[in-house]
Design an enzyme around this catalytic site. Structure first.
Site, short mmCIF file in Angstrom:
data_model
loop_
_atom_site.label_atom_id
_atom_site.label_comp_id
_atom_site.label_asym_id
_atom_site.label_seq_id
_atom_site.Cartn_x
_atom_site.Cartn_y
_atom_site.Cartn_z
CG ASP A 21 -1.99 0.81 1.03
OD1 ASP A 21 -2.33 1.27 -0.11
OD2 ASP A 21 -2.83 1.30 1.98
CG ASN A 69 -8.10 -2.02 -4.93
OD1 ASN A 69 -7.20 -2.75 -4.79
ND2 ASN A 69 -8.45 -0.94 -3.96
C1 IPE Z 1 -5.21 -2.76 -0.03
O1 IPE Z 1 -5.11 -1.23 -0.17
C2 IPE Z 1 -5.33 -3.38 -1.59
C3 IPE Z 1 -4.01 -3.54 -1.99
C4 IPE Z 1 -2.78 -3.26 -1.57
C5 IPE Z 1 -4.19 -4.23 -3.56
P1 IPE Z 1 -6.11 -0.08 -0.51
O2 IPE Z 1 -5.39 1.04 -0.56
O3 IPE Z 1 -6.96 -0.49 -1.55
O4 IPE Z 1 -6.97 -0.25 1.03
P2 IPE Z 1 -7.76 0.61 1.78
O5 IPE Z 1 -8.84 1.23 0.90
O6 IPE Z 1 -6.87 1.95 2.02
O7 IPE Z 1 -8.15 0.06 2.76
C1 IPE Z 2 -1.55 0.44 -3.42
O1 IPE Z 2 -1.44 1.60 -3.57
C2 IPE Z 2 -1.83 -0.35 -4.97
C3 IPE Z 2 -3.13 -0.59 -5.04
C4 IPE Z 2 -4.20 -0.79 -4.03
C5 IPE Z 2 -3.44 -1.24 -6.27
P1 IPE Z 2 -2.63 2.46 -3.37
O2 IPE Z 2 -3.10 2.95 -4.74
O3 IPE Z 2 -3.58 2.43 -2.76
O4 IPE Z 2 -1.92 3.83 -2.68
P2 IPE Z 2 -2.44 4.91 -1.90
O5 IPE Z 2 -2.92 4.15 -0.74
O6 IPE Z 2 -3.46 5.77 -2.44
O7 IPE Z 2 -1.25 5.90 -1.33
MG MG Z 3 -4.05 2.42 -0.54
#
Ligand code: IPE
Ligand code: IPE
Ligand code: MG
Length: 251
Positions: A21, A69
């Site tokens: 993340d 997602n």
């Molecule tokens: C969790 O991260 C999913 C992945 C890392 C693929 P998210 O960014 O989607 O999680 P939330 O929405 O902050 O809980």
């Molecule tokens: C994790 O990074 C990747 C996916 C969830 C696909 P994020 O896209 O959630 O990055 P933040 O949480 O917005 O920084």
């Molecule tokens: Mg994230």
């Protein structure tokens, strides 16, 4: 394989699962588009996979794209799917060379057909690899996985293949997408969020958690080794008391 003792490691988790993340925040900090964060994130994923194999971890699960997602803006989803496809196309020979078997868990039918096709190709082409399993959680949600398992199980009970009294934890696990994999011993989440976000809900029952404020594109092999050192300091009791483990050690 590297001598892990030279890295200060002596007890490795069998299965490490990572919630990668913080790509978006990494890009924002640098005033770059989110995609730049995802691109850099893929480099770290490759690096962590490589070092995991080198030190002798047997299974690594990467949370690549959650079921939730799919609610992101269409443009971001399209970019992520394209990046996933490029990764798979560009990496499969390297995976074979490293003897890494790629598998995937999640509601894979929801993937765009071209991404799905490449994924299946890599799964097939690495099926005989044995040194490590790289498990990608894509379009994955723990609740969706459990509901899916329940539906298949009910169907099996109806067909008379299994009696409802016979259902136990071991049998139920075999209906999950992770069938055949050991539960994760160690779950790492980058970017400082203290939540599971629907990741491996059933399987994480006795996992050790490690949360670091480092954003995923900055999480390199050195930080990974630090995390593994923290893992080996933990005492996993599984509901028992310390003395029971010490007794066992003396035998
Ligand atoms: C969790 O991260 C999913 C992945 C890392 C693929 P998210 O960014 O989607 O999680 P939330 O929405 O902050 O809980
Ligand atoms: C994790 O990074 C990747 C996916 C969830 C696909 P994020 O896209 O959630 O990055 P933040 O949480 O917005 O920084
Ligand atoms: Mg994230």
């Amino acid at each position: 394989m590297k001598n892990i003792r030279t890295l200060g490691l002596y007890k490795l988790p069998l299965h490490v699962a990572i919630i990668m993340d913080g790509n978006g925040r990494w890009a924002k900090k640098k005033e770059l588009p989110r995609i730049a964060g995802h691109r850099e994130g893929i480099k770290r994923a490759k690096e962590i996979v490589e070092v995991s194999r080198e030190i002798g971890i047997k299974v690594i699960t990467l949370y690549t794209f959650s079921y939730e997602n799919w609610q992101r803006p269409q443009e971001e989803i399209a970019v992520l799917m394209q990046l996933l496809k490029n990764y798979l196309e560009g990496e499969w020979e390297n995976l074979v060379k490293q003897d890494i078997r790629l598998i995937a868990i999640g509601d894979l039918k929801l993937l765009p057909p071209d991404t799905y096709e490449v994924l299946q190709k890599v799964i097939k082409n690495t099926a005989k690899c044995q040194t490590m399993i790289l498990n990608l959680a894509i379009s994955y949600g723990g609740r969706q996985e459990i509901i899916h398992a329940v539906k298949v199980l009910i169907e099996n009970v109806k067909q008379g293949n299994i009696k409802s009294d016979e259902i136990n934890e071991v049998i139920f696990s075999q209906y999950l997408w992770t069938k055949g994999l050991p539960d994760p011993d160690f779950i790492i989440r980058t970017s400082g969020e203290f939540r599971l976000s629907n990741f491996l809900l059933w399987q994480s029952a006795y996992a050790e958690f490690y949360i670091t404020p480092i954003l995923w594109p900055d999480f390199n092999r050195f930080q990974f080794i630090e995390a593994l050192k923290e893992y080996q300091r933990r005492e996993r009791r599984f509901g028992k008391i310390s003395e029971q483990f010490r007794e066992k050690d003396r035998k």
